[in-house]
Design a protein around this motif. Sequence first.
Motif, mmCIF file in Angstrom:
data_model
loop_
_atom_site.group_PDB
_atom_site.id
_atom_site.type_symbol
_atom_site.label_atom_id
_atom_site.label_comp_id
_atom_site.label_asym_id
_atom_site.label_seq_id
_atom_site.Cartn_x
_atom_site.Cartn_y
_atom_site.Cartn_z
ATOM 1 N N LYS C 18 73.005 41.713 75.300
ATOM 2 C CA LYS C 18 72.832 41.734 73.838
ATOM 3 C C LYS C 18 72.507 43.115 73.290
ATOM 4 N N GLN C 19 72.047 44.038 74.161
ATOM 5 C CA GLN C 19 71.675 45.393 73.726
ATOM 6 C C GLN C 19 70.825 45.374 72.461
ATOM 7 N N PRO C 20 69.710 44.680 72.495
ATOM 8 C CA PRO C 20 68.901 44.525 71.276
ATOM 9 C C PRO C 20 68.370 45.859 70.762
ATOM 10 N N LEU C 21 68.326 45.973 69.437
ATOM 11 C CA LEU C 21 67.739 47.154 68.801
ATOM 12 C C LEU C 21 66.223 46.972 68.750
ATOM 13 N N ILE C 22 65.498 47.907 69.371
ATOM 14 C CA ILE C 22 64.034 47.813 69.439
ATOM 15 C C ILE C 22 63.436 48.898 68.562
ATOM 16 N N HIS C 23 62.841 48.462 67.459
ATOM 17 C CA HIS C 23 62.252 49.392 66.502
ATOM 18 C C HIS C 23 60.851 49.785 66.976
ATOM 19 N N HIS C 24 60.601 51.099 67.053
ATOM 20 C CA HIS C 24 59.302 51.609 67.465
ATOM 21 C C HIS C 24 58.619 52.356 66.325
ATOM 22 N N ILE C 25 57.373 52.015 66.071
ATOM 23 C CA ILE C 25 56.493 52.917 65.317
ATOM 24 C C ILE C 25 55.461 53.333 66.347
ATOM 25 N N ASP C 50 58.759 56.102 58.583
ATOM 26 C CA ASP C 50 58.425 56.379 57.188
ATOM 27 C C ASP C 50 58.365 55.084 56.386
ATOM 28 N N LYS C 51 57.393 55.019 55.510
ATOM 29 C CA LYS C 51 57.184 53.792 54.729
ATOM 30 C C LYS C 51 58.398 53.464 53.872
ATOM 31 N N ASN C 52 59.203 54.480 53.570
ATOM 32 C CA ASN C 52 60.383 54.260 52.745
ATOM 33 C C ASN C 52 61.500 53.502 53.447
ATOM 34 N N GLU C 53 61.402 53.363 54.758
ATOM 35 C CA GLU C 53 62.541 52.751 55.438
ATOM 36 C C GLU C 53 62.191 51.750 56.532
ATOM 37 N N VAL C 54 60.918 51.616 56.886
ATOM 38 C CA VAL C 54 60.628 50.762 58.040
ATOM 39 C C VAL C 54 61.006 49.296 57.818
ATOM 40 N N GLU C 55 60.898 48.804 56.602
ATOM 41 C CA GLU C 55 61.267 47.398 56.388
ATOM 42 C C GLU C 55 62.765 47.184 56.615
ATOM 43 N N GLU C 56 63.565 48.114 56.160
ATOM 44 C CA GLU C 56 65.011 47.985 56.389
ATOM 45 C C GLU C 56 65.362 48.076 57.869
ATOM 46 N N ILE C 57 64.664 48.979 58.578
ATOM 47 C CA ILE C 57 64.922 49.126 60.014
ATOM 48 C C ILE C 57 64.527 47.847 60.754
ATOM 49 N N VAL C 58 63.366 47.315 60.413
ATOM 50 C CA VAL C 58 62.941 46.050 61.019
ATOM 51 C C VAL C 58 64.000 44.975 60.797
ATOM 52 N N SER C 59 64.578 44.972 59.615
ATOM 53 C CA SER C 59 65.511 43.896 59.254
ATOM 54 C C SER C 59 66.767 43.869 60.102
ATOM 55 N N CYS C 60 67.095 44.992 60.716
ATOM 56 C CA CYS C 60 68.276 44.968 61.595
ATOM 57 C C CYS C 60 67.872 45.081 63.063
ATOM 58 N N SER C 61 66.577 44.884 63.360
ATOM 59 C CA SER C 61 66.087 45.015 64.731
ATOM 60 C C SER C 61 65.800 43.645 65.350
ATOM 61 N N LYS C 85 56.930 42.457 57.674
ATOM 62 C CA LYS C 85 58.355 42.156 57.528
ATOM 63 C C LYS C 85 58.877 41.486 58.803
ATOM 64 N N ALA C 86 58.460 41.984 59.945
ATOM 65 C CA ALA C 86 58.910 41.394 61.217
ATOM 66 C C ALA C 86 58.466 39.947 61.324
ATOM 67 N N ASN C 87 57.237 39.664 60.922
ATOM 68 C CA ASN C 87 56.755 38.276 60.898
ATOM 69 C C ASN C 87 57.619 37.428 59.965
ATOM 70 N N GLU C 88 57.936 37.985 58.822
ATOM 71 C CA GLU C 88 58.704 37.247 57.813
ATOM 72 C C GLU C 88 60.086 36.848 58.330
ATOM 73 N N ILE C 89 60.732 37.776 59.037
ATOM 74 C CA ILE C 89 62.094 37.473 59.514
ATOM 75 C C ILE C 89 62.069 36.888 60.922
ATOM 76 N N GLY C 90 60.895 36.799 61.531
ATOM 77 C CA GLY C 90 60.789 36.069 62.791
ATOM 78 C C GLY C 90 61.169 36.830 64.051
ATOM 79 N N ILE C 91 61.033 38.160 64.037
ATOM 80 C CA ILE C 91 61.223 38.886 65.301
ATOM 81 C C ILE C 91 59.852 39.207 65.899
#
Lengths: 273, 273, 273
Positions: C18-25, C50-61, C85-91
């Motif tokens: 699946k090559q999952p995308l793993i978002h790291h902060i 950056d706070k300007n983009e982490v929610e979008e990154i999470v959304s595709c991770s 956001k990760a909790n909201e989308i269930g990852i």
Amino acid sequence: MNNILEQCGDLLIKVREKQPLIHHITNYVTMNDCANVVLAIGGSPIMAMDKNEVEEIVSCSSALVINMGTLNENNVHSMVIAGKKANEIGIPVILDPVGVGATNFRRQTVRKLLDSVQFAIIKGNMSEIKTLAGVNVTSKGVDSNTDDIGKELIARNLANELNTTIVITGKDDIVSRGKEVVVIHNGPELLTKVTGTGCMTTSLIGAFASVADDFTIGGIAGVMLMGIAGELAYKMLLKDENVGSFRVKLMDCIAEFNEQTYIDNGNYVIAEK
Amino acid sequence: MNNILEQCGDLLIKVREKQPLIHHITNYVTMNDCANVVLAIGGSPIMAMDKNEVEEIVSCSSALVINMGTLNENNVHSMVIAGKKANEIGIPVILDPVGVGATNFRRQTVRKLLDSVQFAIIKGNMSEIKTLAGVNVTSKGVDSNTDDIGKELIARNLANELNTTIVITGKDDIVSRGKEVVVIHNGPELLTKVTGTGCMTTSLIGAFASVADDFTIGGIAGVMLMGIAGELAYKMLLKDENVGSFRVKLMDCIAEFNEQTYIDNGNYVIAEK
Amino acid sequence: MNNILEQCGDLLIKVREKQPLIHHITNYVTMNDCANVVLAIGGSPIMAMDKNEVEEIVSCSSALVINMGTLNENNVHSMVIAGKKANEIGIPVILDPVGVGATNFRRQTVRKLLDSVQFAIIKGNMSEIKTLAGVNVTSKGVDSNTDDIGKELIARNLANELNTTIVITGKDDIVSRGKEVVVIHNGPELLTKVTGTGCMTTSLIGAFASVADDFTIGGIAGVMLMGIAGELAYKMLLKDENVGSFRVKLMDCIAEFNEQTYIDNGNYVIAEK
């Protein structure tokens, strides 16, 4: 100043026994290398730079290393308050004024640091040390290609002026606390082709200073260990191997280093006044 | 466009002679690798990103590399003022719009950069370049798995629209300044399994561009060097060796690279219009 | 909980498929290593903070890894909004509370994170986990040298209290989701002498969690893979090789790892309640 190599070896033994925590406020480029070199020498690294916590981190550390490689306003503030705290509790503070001649921001920062913090050891290349000494230099980025004339004099005078130990790295390395000047001849040219070897040297100096009574020996132990490990790693290179393999073997040699390695390979002279 | 391989070799010789200072405003993940690759190729890297000093750093540099891998508001501001200064003094600016399709913040940033700065070379994967070209893409993070159809057309059109050299990396690499399109066939799959090989390629391109009259050759020299070095490193892998050893040998091969390496290994075609 | 090794192997196969995308902060010290380890295991890493983009990154991770190694006010804010956001989308969200006992800033941050985000897995050393459990500890920086007594009890209780999977790393590693406790005996001492092996373990856990139905197996798969790969790399060391070469071979072994490697080398017991 007799038995310098034995004294360096003693410091190495002490670092491995005490596993001192070395707090770094350092640059983003080489911080991983700096952490690994402190581990390899037997210390324990911690990289923390936020103003909200640096004083607490300093308080449980045995030395503080300040490296100006990638300055920004936030970490300058942290450097100042961490440095003051380190002075207050009596742990040594080591300064690596990376590229200090390159910009006004760096020159102003180093002025602020020198005004606020008493450094145990300051380590730089000739260009950086000349900038601190107020000598006009044309800096080509973070490297130095100035001549050797007056090197020993500059080290001695600056050490006296700032009441610190000065370490000047280059083809030969120079260490002085204002009186004798020790000139170290170890270290292959290839060390200049790997980023971070200068920063790693400063981290080693920090680890040694944390257990040293005499910061001159701490400075010598650090700069000479990097030089000797570089020579040993260089000799191990096989055909087709270059900086990539050198960097790996350098870290191997640092971890394998012991007190005998100083005695077998250390190459220095004590310059006359 | 004859003798491309010889021209690449000439640029490599020039980099080693002139040791150009390559200023990077780049990401935190791979900046150490980028510094090391510039040293390996004979240049001198400097990573500086604070708004208080980037203009001065640019002023003593021979090229500016802007990499968007880990954006934040502070470094965006630094990218703009450094890029403008570089344009003013006439040094080439190279853009690596890492993951530009992934977020609005990145798309807005690249728009701001394209509006403010004239880039000599823009290097990305197909997904990133398509985003710049205004093609709708579904980006899976920073990687691209879109088809090859229209690759050459997109490169040529975007080069003309932005008056720049476009480099598209992928299974084959594509370089165009709006007329001819050069397709490069070097580079093993394993390069995609080591983080930072794309960023390092951009740094190589920066070093070559700093000494190039023709930015197309600068782009080709950089992307082909990484591809060939990757092939040579891959061939050297022993049993049980994989990405860890590959990364070490890759850096060895880059440092060992010379003008003959291009001639012996370069594999490209010039596509018809 | 039968066939744990086979279940770990199944997760590894899934990650490679699946090559999952793993978002790291994550922290600045080891982020390069974390990116490389995710690639080596077959995943796709993205570091964005950056706070300007982490929610979008999470959304595709497919998973979010939060590592507190080099905290600052900006990334704390990003951790909170990305975690929500990760909790909201269930990852799944994985927490590595590096050095949490060292400063008030870290303790306050972890409290904020635990109040705002539901973590699938929390991984730390005994000192860090004890801090989360409210046990008073004297932290020596980011390392832990506390005794093993009560380790299993602390893991089980904290897992129940926080409704999460607890992974405690050390000489033995412990994994529990509140009922059974799995104790893993893989992993050589030398892993503690390379910076980032703990952070890399958390990244591996993130990759496995992204494809796991059972986060206990995700935690075991990650921590055991690092332990076994460490053992295999250690066995490969030649004379004069140490941490430098070990680190290279460790990454080789992680990339060469397959489902049979778990079965041939996995060493664990399931502790009685």
